[in-house]
Design a protein around this motif. Structure first.
Motif, PDB file in Angstrom:
ATOM      1  N   ASP A 103       0.868  -1.176   0.000  1.00 47.91           N
ATOM      2  CA  ASP A 103       0.000   0.000   0.000  1.00 47.91           C
ATOM      3  C   ASP A 103       0.906   1.227   0.000  1.00 47.91           C
ATOM      4  N   ASN A 145      -0.058  -7.507  -6.805  1.00 47.30           N
ATOM      5  CA  ASN A 145      -0.939  -6.853  -5.845  1.00 47.30           C
ATOM      6  C   ASN A 145      -2.288  -6.667  -6.525  1.00 47.30           C
ATOM      7  N   MET A 146      -3.261  -7.449  -6.087  1.00 53.40           N
ATOM      8  CA  MET A 146      -4.600  -7.402  -6.675  1.00 53.40           C
ATOM      9  C   MET A 146      -5.566  -6.845  -5.645  1.00 53.40           C
ATOM     10  N   ASP A 147      -5.889  -5.557  -5.772  1.00 50.64           N
ATOM     11  CA  ASP A 147      -6.834  -4.899  -4.860  1.00 50.64           C
ATOM     12  C   ASP A 147      -6.419  -5.051  -3.400  1.00 50.64           C
ATOM     13  N   SER A 195      -7.851  -7.934 -15.065  1.00 47.80           N
ATOM     14  CA  SER A 195      -8.521  -7.396 -13.887  1.00 47.80           C
ATOM     15  C   SER A 195      -9.001  -8.476 -12.923  1.00 47.80           C
ATOM     16  N   GLU A 196      -8.912  -9.745 -13.336  1.00 44.16           N
ATOM     17  CA  GLU A 196      -9.484 -10.816 -12.532  1.00 44.16           C
ATOM     18  C   GLU A 196      -8.561 -11.993 -12.314  1.00 44.16           C
ATOM     19  N   LYS A 219     -11.291 -14.272  -8.335  1.00 48.14           N
ATOM     20  CA  LYS A 219     -12.689 -14.138  -7.904  1.00 48.14           C
ATOM     21  C   LYS A 219     -13.309 -15.488  -7.569  1.00 48.14           C
TER      22      LYS A 219
END
Length: 388
Positions: A103, A145-147, A195-196, A219
């Motif tokens: 972060d 780093n995914m979300d 994005s996934e 997801k």
């Protein structure tokens, strides 16, 4: 009589007629004894996070070891017990393979051959050793780093681990393994993401050509695999094209760390369907190219590639190559070319200057820093790290 199981044998005890040795089990070593009369091999004691080459034996039938993390052990072989365990002090600094922001105020890194990771609070300077992320020997080779969730792919078995920084750090529950591909997947070498899903290739085991393509959907938590996705080739660079919705890669015919060298050297650029995980186009690189590299994307179905010691543009829609007609590249002044997330933008090292270029438009945007020392350039979203 030959032993039931093989090990690294070290010391003969004539009084008991046994030979003592060490047997590797994943990232641990088990001390064993071989009864030379019956061939039976008996396990004595397991030293965690230790390799057989870190163990020696004394004449009084004691095993002495230093494990991967600097712990000293003395094991009584006849009594099958530990006499001493002590952590050794050190000021040694190890090589770091991956560096990435978790972060805005937290940086993480993955040290070579330790299978651990660390993080640093950039505001306070306080660092934390986060411990292991998988049980296998080796190290983390790729990170994403995914979300806000960290994913780490590791050598020696191609596993993918998931770490949630918001939860307590407690291996093997956080991080924990979400992908464990089948053999012969070994070393993660190229990675991409949409994005996934995450996509990464793993070199096959030592002595083998080819690679495995792994897909993990963040997801649904489902994983898919494609063995030998490009037969006889290891895809060592790979990017996701969000416009065409394809993966674009470059490969080499050698085995991991040069453990396999073919008689004929042929390298390829390829386009892969991320849904079926199959190659839908492949183009041979220039003759005698040992490693065809995709350096990044340029947009409009084009990629910046390196083959036969030159940097060119591959139009993978029309399957044509063109010279990157920029004097700095032609004259060999560019020593590093690292893509930014937006296709066409690159951070380059040009005559010791760190610069930002738009290579789609063949122009320099700005000089970021001058007289940059020799180092590895890492671009992580809007951040640039210079790693000596």
């Amino acid at each position: 009589i030959k032993p039931d199981e093989e090990a690294v044998w070290h010391l003969y005890d004539p009084a008991e007629g046994v030979i003592y040795g060490a047997m590797s089990q994943a990232s641990d070593s088990t001390l064993v004894k071989w009864d030379t009369a019956s061939g039976k091999v008996t396990k004595i004691y397991t030293i965690k996070n230790c390799y057989p080459y870190g163990i020696t034996f004394t004449k009084d039938f004691t095993a002495v070891a230093v494990n991967l993390y600097g712990y000293f052990y003395r094991i009584n072989l006849r009594e099958k017990c530990m006499d001493v365990c002590s952590r050794l002090d050190t000021d040694e600094c190890g090589h770091t393979d991956c560096i990435m922001r978790i972060d805005d105020k937290t940086l993480m890194g993955t040290p070579f051959i330790t299978q651990r990771f660390w993080k640093v609070d950039l505001e306070t300077g306080e660092g934390t050793d986060c411990g292991r992320m998988v049980s296998a020997a080796g190290q983390v080779n790729l990170t994403w780093n995914m979300d806000g969730i960290v994913y780490m792919a590791s050598y020696t078995s191609g596993e993918l681990a998931k770490y949630d920084p918001k939860l307590p750090l407690f291996y093997p529950e956080n991080p924990y393994v979400v992908v464990h591909p089948p053999k012969p997947a070994m070393r993660p070498v190229a990675g991409a993401t949409d994005s996934e899903s995450l996509y990464y290739t793993c070199d096959n085991e030592y002595g083998m050509p080819g690679c495995m393509l792994v897909k993990y959907n963040t997801k649904t938590n489902r994983s898919e695999y494609r063995k030998d996705v490009l037969p006889g080739q290891q895809i060592r660079s790979m990017f996701y094209d969000p416009e065409a919705k394809v993966l674009v890669g470059g490969s080499t015919p050698e085995g991991d760390c040069g453990s396999y060298i073919p008689e004929v050297i042929e390298s390829y650029f390829s386009v892969i369907d991320p849904v079926t995980l199959t190659v839908i186009k492949k183009t041979q690189a220039a003759k005698d190219t040992y490693h065809a590299r995709v350096l990044g994307l340029l947009g409009n179905g084009k990629a910046l590639v390196s083959h036969k010691d030159s940097t060119n543009v591959w139009d993978y829609v029309n399957d044509t190559f063109e010279t990157l007609n920029i004097s700095e590249f032609i004259q060999g002044k560019i020593t590093a070319t690292v893509p930014v997330k937006k296709p066409g933008l690159y951070v380059v090292v040009n005559n010791d200057n760190l610069e930002l270029w738009n290579l789609s438009e063949k122009r320099k945007i700005t000089t970021l820093a001058e007289e940059v020392p020799s180092c590895r350039v890492i671009v992580d979203r809007e951040h640039i790290f210079l790693h000596a």
